[in-house]
Design a protein around this motif. Structure first.
Motif, PDB file in Angstrom:
ATOM      1  N   ARG A  35      10.972  38.817   1.970  1.00 48.65           N
ATOM      2  CA  ARG A  35      10.590  38.547   0.585  1.00 48.65           C
ATOM      3  C   ARG A  35      11.574  39.305  -0.298  1.00 48.65           C
ATOM      4  O   ARG A  35      12.424  40.061   0.184  1.00 48.65           O
ATOM      5  CB  ARG A  35       9.161  39.028   0.314  1.00 48.65           C
ATOM      6  CG  ARG A  35       8.063  38.310   1.095  1.00 48.65           C
ATOM      7  CD  ARG A  35       6.704  38.735   0.533  1.00 48.65           C
ATOM      8  NE  ARG A  35       5.600  38.123   1.251  1.00 48.65           N
ATOM      9  CZ  ARG A  35       4.928  38.722   2.240  1.00 48.65           C
ATOM     10  NH1 ARG A  35       5.278  39.950   2.640  1.00 48.65           N
ATOM     11  NH2 ARG A  35       3.917  38.112   2.836  1.00 48.65           N
ATOM     12  N   TYR A  36      11.430  39.160  -1.595  1.00 46.58           N
ATOM     13  CA  TYR A  36      12.372  39.833  -2.490  1.00 46.58           C
ATOM     14  C   TYR A  36      11.866  41.195  -2.962  1.00 46.58           C
ATOM     15  O   TYR A  36      12.422  41.789  -3.873  1.00 46.58           O
ATOM     16  CB  TYR A  36      12.701  38.923  -3.672  1.00 46.58           C
ATOM     17  CG  TYR A  36      13.493  37.710  -3.237  1.00 46.58           C
ATOM     18  CD1 TYR A  36      14.839  37.826  -2.914  1.00 46.58           C
ATOM     19  CD2 TYR A  36      12.885  36.471  -3.086  1.00 46.58           C
ATOM     20  CE1 TYR A  36      15.569  36.735  -2.475  1.00 46.58           C
ATOM     21  CE2 TYR A  36      13.607  35.369  -2.654  1.00 46.58           C
ATOM     22  CZ  TYR A  36      14.946  35.511  -2.346  1.00 46.58           C
ATOM     23  OH  TYR A  36      15.668  34.421  -1.910  1.00 46.58           O
ATOM     24  N   ASP A  37      10.796  41.672  -2.310  1.00 51.79           N
ATOM     25  CA  ASP A  37      10.299  43.013  -2.602  1.00 51.79           C
ATOM     26  C   ASP A  37      10.548  43.972  -1.436  1.00 51.79           C
ATOM     27  O   ASP A  37      10.065  45.102  -1.427  1.00 51.79           O
ATOM     28  CB  ASP A  37       8.809  42.978  -2.934  1.00 51.79           C
ATOM     29  CG  ASP A  37       7.963  42.442  -1.775  1.00 51.79           C
ATOM     30  OD1 ASP A  37       8.544  42.065  -0.741  1.00 51.79           O
ATOM     31  OD2 ASP A  37       6.725  42.390  -1.922  1.00 51.79           O
ATOM     32  N   GLY A  38      11.304  43.519  -0.426  1.00 51.18           N
ATOM     33  CA  GLY A  38      11.607  44.354   0.717  1.00 51.18           C
ATOM     34  C   GLY A  38      10.701  44.115   1.915  1.00 51.18           C
ATOM     35  O   GLY A  38      11.043  44.510   3.031  1.00 51.18           O
ATOM     36  N   THR A  39       9.550  43.497   1.701  1.00 51.27           N
ATOM     37  CA  THR A  39       8.654  43.186   2.818  1.00 51.27           C
ATOM     38  C   THR A  39       9.058  41.861   3.455  1.00 51.27           C
ATOM     39  O   THR A  39       9.963  41.169   2.957  1.00 51.27           O
ATOM     40  CB  THR A  39       7.193  43.108   2.346  1.00 51.27           C
ATOM     41  OG1 THR A  39       7.057  42.029   1.406  1.00 51.27           O
ATOM     42  CG2 THR A  39       6.758  44.412   1.688  1.00 51.27           C
ATOM     43  N   HIS A  40       8.404  41.512   4.552  1.00 53.78           N
ATOM     44  CA  HIS A  40       8.743  40.298   5.288  1.00 53.78           C
ATOM     45  C   HIS A  40       7.501  39.456   5.567  1.00 53.78           C
ATOM     46  O   HIS A  40       6.386  39.977   5.635  1.00 53.78           O
ATOM     47  CB  HIS A  40       9.411  40.648   6.625  1.00 53.78           C
ATOM     48  CG  HIS A  40      10.738  41.308   6.486  1.00 53.78           C
ATOM     49  ND1 HIS A  40      10.876  42.660   6.229  1.00 53.78           N
ATOM     50  CD2 HIS A  40      12.011  40.807   6.564  1.00 53.78           C
ATOM     51  CE1 HIS A  40      12.166  42.966   6.158  1.00 53.78           C
ATOM     52  NE2 HIS A  40      12.869  41.871   6.362  1.00 53.78           N
ATOM     53  N   VAL A  41       7.730  38.166   5.743  1.00 57.63           N
ATOM     54  CA  VAL A  41       6.688  37.262   6.225  1.00 57.63           C
ATOM     55  C   VAL A  41       6.962  37.023   7.707  1.00 57.63           C
ATOM     56  O   VAL A  41       8.046  36.575   8.085  1.00 57.63           O
ATOM     57  CB  VAL A  41       6.700  35.922   5.464  1.00 57.63           C
ATOM     58  CG1 VAL A  41       5.669  34.960   6.065  1.00 57.63           C
ATOM     59  CG2 VAL A  41       6.406  36.137   3.981  1.00 57.63           C
ATOM     60  N   PHE A  42       6.000  37.337   8.543  1.00 62.07           N
ATOM     61  CA  PHE A  42       6.148  37.193   9.995  1.00 62.07           C
ATOM     62  C   PHE A  42       5.431  35.923  10.458  1.00 62.07           C
ATOM     63  O   PHE A  42       4.306  35.638  10.024  1.00 62.07           O
ATOM     64  CB  PHE A  42       5.557  38.411  10.715  1.00 62.07           C
ATOM     65  CG  PHE A  42       6.302  39.684  10.452  1.00 62.07           C
ATOM     66  CD1 PHE A  42       7.299  40.114  11.309  1.00 62.07           C
ATOM     67  CD2 PHE A  42       6.008  40.461   9.328  1.00 62.07           C
ATOM     68  CE1 PHE A  42       7.990  41.299  11.065  1.00 62.07           C
ATOM     69  CE2 PHE A  42       6.696  41.632   9.077  1.00 62.07           C
ATOM     70  CZ  PHE A  42       7.690  42.054   9.947  1.00 62.07           C
ATOM     71  N   THR A  43       6.094  35.168  11.307  1.00 63.64           N
ATOM     72  CA  THR A  43       5.522  33.911  11.806  1.00 63.64           C
ATOM     73  C   THR A  43       5.745  33.790  13.308  1.00 63.64           C
ATOM     74  O   THR A  43       6.597  34.464  13.886  1.00 63.64           O
ATOM     75  CB  THR A  43       6.154  32.714  11.089  1.00 63.64           C
ATOM     76  OG1 THR A  43       7.587  32.832  11.149  1.00 63.64           O
ATOM     77  CG2 THR A  43       5.731  32.649   9.623  1.00 63.64           C
TER      78      THR A  43
END
Length: 352
Positions: free
Chosen positions: A324-332
């Motif tokens: 994401r653009y806040d440093g976190t991630h989306v995990f799938t």
């Protein structure tokens, strides 16, 4: 009469002797107080004095007197003998010192005796590459960037026999930390040695104690940890990211990590200028979109948190993640879910 006269002369001499001794003692004390006092009683500017290795105590005194830091070389010699009597195994230390004319002789002598040399400090953040370190040292005025790159390509396996045999350079093994070094010892080789020793003392024991938890050898461990370091902007995600990469390696999947492509190309992508499809297809041993397994070596200097996370990856069935653009991630878990997450994040970016 002559006998009586001699008697009175002797009596006078003996009566005056204590007074003479008092006067001599007073004069000696007055001289010592003057000789050991600061040459400038008010706060004065610090002067840098270089004492080469092997300089005799008397020569140090001559240099200090010439520089206006002490009043008397003779007083210095007496004080040097006193220090040697107190500590026969001690000695004045070579190096660069910052001394002030407002300091008394005793303080100046103690500083040089203890080796309280001028020190420079530098900080290497976690995730920096050799190129970034080299540019940083040049900007600080330590030495040209190329000198550091050359020093990092010379691997001293006699002093550090644990360094993997097939490393192309010391990328990843120069431990990120804050350091201090004597100003007179600032060379590329000295800094490389200092950072290697820190890796040896801090990171290497972690691997040696937990190596039964992983199938990775030392180079593979640091390499994977360096990728985790570059991917994980949020500390709480390190173990999960390490878990995703570990799962992909076990399944024979390519890691497909953007930072490996950035390292191969010597660039850094941003939110406004991400990697292009053409860049991702550029051939390089470090391009994990094209090559299976780990790259030939680390891509940055991992910190202790990423090194530990790589040894203790989260057990997960996630195989993909996107930032994401806040440093976190989306995990799938599946490619379909991953592509949907990528599309959603890009759409959010466009609508902002």
């Amino acid at each position: 009469m002559k006998v009586q006269q001699k008697f009175w002369q002797r009596s006078l001499i003996w009566s005056l002797l204590p007074l003479t001794l008092v006067i001599a003692t007073w004069r000696s004390l007055a001289w010592w107080s003057w000789a050991t006092a600061p040459t400038q009683p008010t706060q004065a500017k610090l002067l840098q004095i270089q004492i080469p290795s092997g300089t005799a105590a008397q020569q140090i005194g001559r240099n200090l007197e010439k520089a206006g830091l002490i009043r008397s070389q003779f007083a210095w010699n007496l004080w040097a003998r006193y220090l040697a009597w107190q500590n026969p195994k001690g000695d004045f230390k070579a190096g660069t010192y910052e001394l002030s004319p407002s300091q008394p002789l005793s303080a100046i002598a103690e500083k040089i005796w203890l080796g309280d040399v001028v020190q420079a400090s530098f900080t290497i953040p976690e995730g920096w590459s050799l190129r970034q370190m080299a540019a940083y040292f040049q900007a600080k005025g330590f030495f040209p960037a190329q000198e550091f790159i050359a020093a990092a390509n010379q691997i001293d396996r006699q002093q550090f026999p644990w360094i993997p045999a097939d490393l192309p350079n010391l990328e990843g093994f120069l431990y990120p930390d804050t350091y201090k070094i004597a100003s007179g010892e600032i060379t590329a080789q000295a800094l490389v040695k200092q950072m290697l020793k820190q890796f040896e003392q801090v990171a290497l024991p972690v691997y040696q104690k937990q190596r039964n938890k992983t199938n990775l050898n030392l180079k593979q461990w640091v390499t994977l940890a360096s990728i985790v370091e570059k991917e994980a902007a949020v500390p709480s995600e390190r173990s999960r990211i390490a878990g995703v990469f570990t799962s992909r390696l076990q399944k024979g999947m390519r890691l497909e990590s953007d930072p490996t492509v950035e390292y191969a190309l010597g660039i850094r992508q941003t939110a406004d200028k991400p990697l292009t499809f053409a860049q991702v297809k550029i051939a390089s041993p470090y391009n994990t979109y094209l090559n299976q397994g780990l790259p030939p070596g680390p891509i940055a200097a991992p910190g202790l948190a990423s090194l530990s996370a790589t040894l203790n990856p989260e057990k997960t069935d996630y195989l993909y993640f996107v930032a994401r653009y806040d440093g976190t991630h989306v995990f799938t878990r599946t490619l379909k879910e991953h592509l949907a997450a990528v599309a959603k994040i890009r759409q959010e970016r466009i609508s902002q």
